[in-house]
Design a protein around this motif. Sequence first.
Motif, short mmCIF file in Angstrom:
data_model
loop_
_atom_site.label_atom_id
_atom_site.label_comp_id
_atom_site.label_asym_id
_atom_site.label_seq_id
_atom_site.Cartn_x
_atom_site.Cartn_y
_atom_site.Cartn_z
N GLU A 68 0.82 -1.21 0.00
CA GLU A 68 0.00 0.00 0.00
C GLU A 68 0.86 1.26 0.00
O GLU A 68 0.56 2.24 -0.70
CB GLU A 68 -0.92 0.00 1.23
CG GLU A 68 -1.83 1.21 1.34
CD GLU A 68 -2.87 1.28 0.24
OE1 GLU A 68 -3.47 2.35 0.05
OE2 GLU A 68 -3.08 0.25 -0.44
N SER A 69 1.96 1.22 0.77
CA SER A 69 2.88 2.37 0.81
C SER A 69 3.53 2.58 -0.55
O SER A 69 3.67 3.72 -1.01
CB SER A 69 3.95 2.13 1.88
OG SER A 69 3.36 2.06 3.17
N ASN A 70 3.93 1.49 -1.21
CA ASN A 70 4.53 1.61 -2.54
C ASN A 70 3.54 2.17 -3.55
O ASN A 70 3.90 2.98 -4.41
CB ASN A 70 5.03 0.24 -3.02
CG ASN A 70 6.26 -0.22 -2.24
OD1 ASN A 70 7.01 0.60 -1.72
ND2 ASN A 70 6.46 -1.52 -2.16
N LEU A 76 2.15 9.56 -5.76
CA LEU A 76 2.75 10.86 -5.47
C LEU A 76 3.81 11.22 -6.51
O LEU A 76 3.90 12.38 -6.94
CB LEU A 76 3.37 10.83 -4.07
CG LEU A 76 2.39 10.80 -2.90
CD1 LEU A 76 3.14 10.65 -1.58
CD2 LEU A 76 1.53 12.06 -2.86
N GLN A 77 4.61 10.23 -6.94
CA GLN A 77 5.62 10.50 -7.95
C GLN A 77 4.97 10.90 -9.27
O GLN A 77 5.43 11.83 -9.94
CB GLN A 77 6.49 9.25 -8.14
CG GLN A 77 7.46 9.00 -6.98
CD GLN A 77 8.24 7.72 -7.16
OE1 GLN A 77 7.84 6.80 -7.88
NE2 GLN A 77 9.37 7.63 -6.50
N ASP A 78 3.90 10.21 -9.63
CA ASP A 78 3.19 10.54 -10.87
C ASP A 78 2.60 11.94 -10.80
O ASP A 78 2.68 12.73 -11.75
CB ASP A 78 2.08 9.50 -11.11
CG ASP A 78 1.32 9.78 -12.39
OD1 ASP A 78 1.92 9.64 -13.46
OD2 ASP A 78 0.13 10.13 -12.30
N LYS A 79 2.01 12.28 -9.64
CA LYS A 79 1.43 13.61 -9.44
C LYS A 79 2.51 14.68 -9.51
O LYS A 79 2.32 15.75 -10.12
CB LYS A 79 0.72 13.66 -8.10
CG LYS A 79 -0.03 14.96 -7.84
CD LYS A 79 -0.77 14.90 -6.53
CE LYS A 79 -1.53 16.21 -6.28
NZ LYS A 79 -2.25 16.17 -4.98
#
Length: 211
Positions: A68-70, A76-79
């Motif tokens: 879930e954390s991954n 977040l990286q995509d955003k």
Amino acid sequence: MENDNIQEEKKVEEATENVENKEVEATEENEVQTSEPEKKEDAEQEHGKKKKSRFGFSDRKLKEELAESNRKLEELQDKYMRQVAEFSNFKKRTAKEKLELRESVKASMLHDFLPVIDDIDRAMEHLSSSDIEATKEGVKLIYQKFMDYLKSQDLTEIQALGEDFNTDFHEAVTQFPVEDEAKKGKVIDVIQKGYKINDKVVRYSKVVVGQ
């Protein structure tokens, strides 16, 4: 004879007792060996329970939390990458709009300046055939028309001659000794006029200051 029989019976009893004792010992030893792995297994299970209770979740729960954390990290990286791309596009668009606005202002200013150029062209055409007084009047009209245009653009001349030297508007080229005390620290000559748009200095007045 009777004594021999008694002794023989005792030997048989002792032998039987020894065999029984050995069987009992073997049984107890097997029980001990059997109970030790069971105790060890029980101890490991108990340790596992304690370990689970200490951290509050099992290995399976930990793997689920990690997955879930991954997943959230990837979101977040995509955003973040999307925002970086959007900001880059915004900078390019803003720079383009700024350049277009600058060119538009320049074109508008030069368009308003064209009538002054027309007057200068007409003055140059009649310069050789006109008398000196008419030429002077023509130049004065052109100058006044040009100054009116500058005022319409909020460009005004910085007053300097006779004013107190002010570094906000004046640039001292040199200082010149004066006998009159009233002229000390004042502008006694203007080498180059200065201009400002509203309260913003476009060019400082280059002046001579009395000392």
